[in-house]
Design an enzyme around this catalytic site. Structure first.
Site, PDB file in Angstrom:
ATOM      1  N   PHE A 115      -3.925   1.922  -1.967  1.00 35.50           N
ATOM      2  CA  PHE A 115      -3.443   1.905  -0.589  1.00 35.50           C
ATOM      3  C   PHE A 115      -4.632   2.033   0.356  1.00 35.50           C
ATOM      4  CE2 PHE A 115       0.393   2.399   2.029  1.00 35.50           C
ATOM      5  CZ  PHE A 115       1.330   1.840   1.180  1.00 35.50           C
ATOM      6  N   GLN A 235      -0.831   4.595  16.176  1.00 31.96           N
ATOM      7  CA  GLN A 235      -1.198   3.688  15.092  1.00 31.96           C
ATOM      8  C   GLN A 235      -0.519   2.330  15.210  1.00 31.96           C
ATOM      9  OE1 GLN A 235      -0.191   4.363  10.635  1.00 31.96           O
ATOM     10  NE2 GLN A 235      -2.402   4.554  10.852  1.00 31.96           N
ATOM     11  N   LEU A 247       7.967  -4.182   9.550  1.00 30.86           N
ATOM     12  CA  LEU A 247       6.839  -3.789   8.711  1.00 30.86           C
ATOM     13  C   LEU A 247       6.760  -4.559   7.397  1.00 30.86           C
ATOM     14  CD1 LEU A 247       4.571  -1.648   8.391  1.00 30.86           C
ATOM     15  CD2 LEU A 247       6.240  -0.260   7.175  1.00 30.86           C
ATOM     16  N   GLU A 250       1.721  -1.852   3.517  1.00 31.30           N
ATOM     17  CA  GLU A 250       0.353  -1.911   3.024  1.00 31.30           C
ATOM     18  C   GLU A 250       0.341  -2.065   1.501  1.00 31.30           C
ATOM     19  OE1 GLU A 250      -2.343   0.591   5.470  1.00 31.30           O
ATOM     20  OE2 GLU A 250      -2.524   1.663   3.578  1.00 31.30           O
ATOM     21  N   HIS A 347       3.348   1.513  15.012  1.00 31.38           N
ATOM     22  CA  HIS A 347       3.933   2.050  13.791  1.00 31.38           C
ATOM     23  C   HIS A 347       4.129   3.560  13.807  1.00 31.38           C
ATOM     24  CE1 HIS A 347       5.071   2.030   9.642  1.00 31.38           C
ATOM     25  NE2 HIS A 347       4.043   2.726   9.255  1.00 31.38           N
ATOM     26  N   ARG A 388      -3.839   7.838  10.938  1.00 28.68           N
ATOM     27  CA  ARG A 388      -3.197   8.307   9.711  1.00 28.68           C
ATOM     28  C   ARG A 388      -3.412   7.317   8.571  1.00 28.68           C
ATOM     29  NH1 ARG A 388       1.383   7.077   7.190  1.00 28.68           N
ATOM     30  NH2 ARG A 388       2.470   6.017   8.882  1.00 28.68           N
TER      31      ARG A 388
END
Lengths: 573, 234
Positions: A115, A235, A247, A250, A347, A388
């Site tokens: 990630f 973010q 979304l 990731e 986000h 974050r």
């Protein structure tokens, strides 16, 4: 009506539910939620939850702690990052014991994947740290925690909107809530209240956030005089579906997906040579915006491609099935055959209600407010600093949700119900009556759209003083116009027209707080990138912003960052 | 393009009978039905009530009947209805509270009845329980349920027998019956071994057709039936 409980938790996402599971059985606790608990926005989290279990390859919580701090561009409070990374292992095992259906390794352990910003050996190479259940990790944890709450017989007030918070002499006294089904206003009298009310991405036009994310708890704290922390750090997730903002996890890049520009180049190699597509979100979002600006978007347009075509059908079905279905439904695209058009989408809010490590809300003097707690996205511990890392949000929710719950249980013996003032609901009754009886005026929707447009234009991935000053002027003008907001719906049942008008007050004030904090911070750090001040400036700005609502407008002051083990250094990946 | 909506309206506080109201909106073919609903509410008629939240088929709030079929308004696109009038109605089988909003209490009570949580009495290991990946894959589809109630609302059996557990609750039962970590399997099977439980399903497949998360609902219920026969010897 007046409801009395020992403990009231507002918000039924992961932070609220985890706290509820901790407190239920120890005290009389009630959950208040503006939506049915299983519809909370934690359920939209896809990719995973971070913990250095080391199931796939060697990992350590110290590396996780370091990544969290570096990912946050050294604005992260390091004592908080230590708690988060250390407690992660216990927290994830606990979720497994509660029943979360994680994906498994061939040996039957919890499966982990790579990630953004997760690295081995203090930033050297990507590491598989994200524990996941396909690409619906948030949803299954939400369902599992809700199941635990049901099992414990928790009392829930569903579809109740938080409308007021009363503080008296630095003590939480009570809440005022609005029952959407009936239009009734109720008072909540409790010894302890936990805000787990989530973020406020709805300040922006393009966002992965749900409609309910309007920052009700953060705003009420702010309105009550509690200064909000680090509000300028917003973010923008690099991969929202183009135009929609939905979304694309990731995890798509964690599983091997690659970002490509209009020339077909893997452009992240230029911006982050070691982690490439798995650099932290702020960097990837900036890189995408940079490519688009340079005319290297797809066909010169304002998006790039996320290429998953080499991952194979089986992997997409097993690990990324929800996002595969999103692009099929909304774009008519087969992720196995076609690249996905993406652009950054709002986000997550790094900032929020300041708390200590046990979820106690901190006042102007940074002392705990008696009986008031906050956890999750609405809170700022600060564990995410200026940016974050992916998978640290779900972790934050269960780690700090539990800690807040434990602290509440511990504090209950000395907390008592603060006597309520005469008619504490009066202010709310008047506020609603004013809106409902106003003859002519503007509708909330048009004001909200103007706010979202101006915030998206001037306060996203790239910012500068001039643009944000323009935006601030617009927001202040909208605040004035909001005084005349009106509704079509004068009825009592499920008056969502009124609800949206009430929510808009929160959004406008929070938008102002974001802008004021962002204008003042004349440096670039994490998600806050000032084109007029492109460098990070630790000498001046290694400090947390606090913005307080006063009669003369927002007031700014600052507090130091807790640095324990890792001295700030340049952030390269 | 221009699209016409005919929407079910009912406010039990003022209306004696429900009625339908017609609205016209401009929309791009790629927009969601939910976007059109929002445009109607924001620009034409704020008195219209419906639930919504995530807008992309994860929270399950905006389930309703769209041209006769239970679906999520955020998952259906304008282009799916080109040339048609779009009729929006509340989920059938539930009490209407206002317009497109129904009372989900009985639905959620039934889900809670099957004990929608892992029950494991043994000592927990220090780390995770080991679960064979093939074993864990058995519930991969069932765990996609978002409790939107489309399946239960669309079920012809539910429409006639209000005591029937309904497809969604049975999917939640499935999720735990086939979770190798759960040790209440026999009790769970006994609970759904009744005419109002798994045996209530007579394979209409409506649930499977409408499920926005593409869960093979009917197949899951049939798997439960076979497990009942196998384990309880029926």
């Amino acid at each position: 009506m007046k409801f009395e409980h020992d403990v009231v938790i507002v918000g039924a996402g992961l932070a609220g539910l985890r706290a509820a599971v901790e407190v239920t059985g120890q005290a009389d606790v009630a959950l208040i939620s503006k939506v049915y608990p299983t519809r909370s926005h934690s359920g939209a989290a896809q990719g995973g939850i971070a913990a250095a279990l080391g199931n796939e390859e060697p990992d350590s919580w110290e590396w996780h702690m370091y990544d969290t701090i570096k990912g946050g561009d050294f604005l992260t409070d390091q004592d908080a990052a230590e708690v988060l990374a250390k407690d992660a292992l216990r927290a994830v095992y606990e979720l497994e014991h509660m029943g979360v259906p994680f994906n498994r390794t061939p040996e039957g352990k919890i499966a982990q994947r790579a990630f953004g910003g997760h690295a081995a050996d203090f930033g050297k190479r990507p590491v598989k740290r994200a524990c996941h259940a396909a690409d619906r990790t948030g949803r299954v944890i939400l369902d599992t925690l809700y199941g635990q709450a049901v099992r414990k017989g928790i009392k829930a007030y569903e579809e109740f909107q938080l409308l007021d918070l009363t503080l008296q002499d630095n003590r939480m006294a009570g809440l005022v809530v609005y029952e959407l089904a009936t239009g009734h206003i109720h008072m909540i009298h409790a010894k302890a209240v936990l805000f787990a009310t989530g973020g406020f991405g709805k300040v922006f036009k393009t966002t992965s956030n749900c409609f309910a994310n309007t920052g009700d708890g953060a705003y009420l704290a702010y309105r009550s005089g509690i200064p909000l922390e680090d509000m300028e750090f917003v973010q923008f997730h690099p991969t929202g579906i183009y135009g929609l903002g939905v979304l694309i996890s990731e995890a798509a890049r964690g599983e091997g997906g690659i970002l490509r520009n209009g020339k077909g180049e893997r452009f992240m190699e230029k911006y982050a040579p070691s982690l490439k597509d798995l650099a932290p979100r702020d960097m990837v979002s900036r890189a995408i915006a940079e490519e688009i600006r340079a005319g290297r978007g797809i066909d010169g347009q304002d998006f790039v491609h996320l290429d998953l075509t080499h991952l194979g059908k089986e992997r997409l079905a097993e690990k990324l099935s929800d996002i595969s279905s999103f692009v099929r439904i909304y774009l008519g695209i087969d992720a196995n055959k076609d690249p996905i058009p993406v652009q950054p989408t709002c986000h997550y809010m790094m900032g929020g209600i300041p708390t200590n490590l046990d979820g106690q809300v901190l006042n102007e003097e940074q002392q705990p407010v008696e009986g008031l707690y906050a956890a999750g996205e609405c809170a700022c511990v600060s564990v995410h600093g200026a940016n974050r890392l992916g998978c640290n949000s779900l972790l934050d929710l269960v780690v700090f949700g539990r800690r807040a719950g434990r602290k509440i249980v511990e504090d209950l013996s000395r907390l008592s119900r603060t006597p309520l003032a005469e008619k504490p609901e009066e202010r709310t009754v008047r506020r609603i009556k004013d809106i409902m009886e106003r003859g002519h005026g503007e509708k909330a929707a048009s004001l909200r759209q103007e706010m979202q447009k101006v915030m998206t234009e001037y306060c996203t991935v790239f910012r500068d003083g001039e643009g944000m000053a323009t935006a601030l002027q617009t927001i202040q003008d909208l605040k004035r116009r909001y005084e005349g907001v009106t509704v079509d719906n004068r009825g009592r049942r499920f008056n969502t027209d009124l609800l949206e008008a009430l929510e808009l007050e929160s959004l406008l004030h929070l938008a102002e707080a974001i802008l004021v904090a962002a204008l003042a911070r004349e440096e670039s750090r994490g998600a806050h990138y000032r084109e007029d001040y492109p460098e990070r400036d630790d000498g001046q700005w290694l400090k947390h912003t606090l913005v307080q609502k006063t009669d003369n407008g927002p007031r700014l002051f600052y507090k130091p960052v807790t640095v324990t083990r890792f001295e700030p250094k340049p952030r390269v990946y | 393009m221009k699209i016409q909506f005919k929407i079910f309206r009912f406010d039990p506080e003022v209306d004696k009978e429900p009625h339908y109201q017609t609205y016209r909106v401009h929309a791009d073919p790629s927009e969601r039905i939910l976007d059109c609903l929002n445009r109607i509410k924001w620009e034409q008629d704020g008195t219209l009530s419906y639930r919504m939240s995530c807008g992309h088929g994860v929270c399950g709030s905006d389930a309703m009947k769209i041209n006769g079929r239970c679906a999520l308004a955020c998952q259906k696109l304008v282009k799916d209805y080109e040339g048609e009038e779009v009729v929006l109605e509340p989920l059938p089988s539930f009490k209407v509270l206002k317009d497109l909003i129904v009372d989900l209490t009985p639905f959620l009570e039934k889900v809670n009845l099957v004990r929608p949580y892992l029950m494991s009495s043994g000592p927990v290991p220090e780390k995770e329980r080991r679960v064979d990946p093939t074993e864990s894959r058995r519930v991969n589809e069932a765990v996609r349920c978002i409790l939107c109630a489309c399946c239960t609302a669309a079920c012809p059996v539910t429409a006639e027998n209000e005591r029937y557990l309904g497809p969604s609750a049975l999917v939640w039962a499935f999720r735990h019956i086939f979770d190798s970590r759960d040790d209440e399997t026999v009790e769970r099977l006994k609970q759904v071994d009744s005419p109002d439980g798994a045996w209530g399903c007579v394979n209409h497949f409506e649930c499977t057709r409408v499920c926005p998360k593409e869960i093979p609902v009917t197949k899951s219920i049939n798997t439960i039936k076979r497990e009942i026969q196998k384990v309880l010897g029926k």
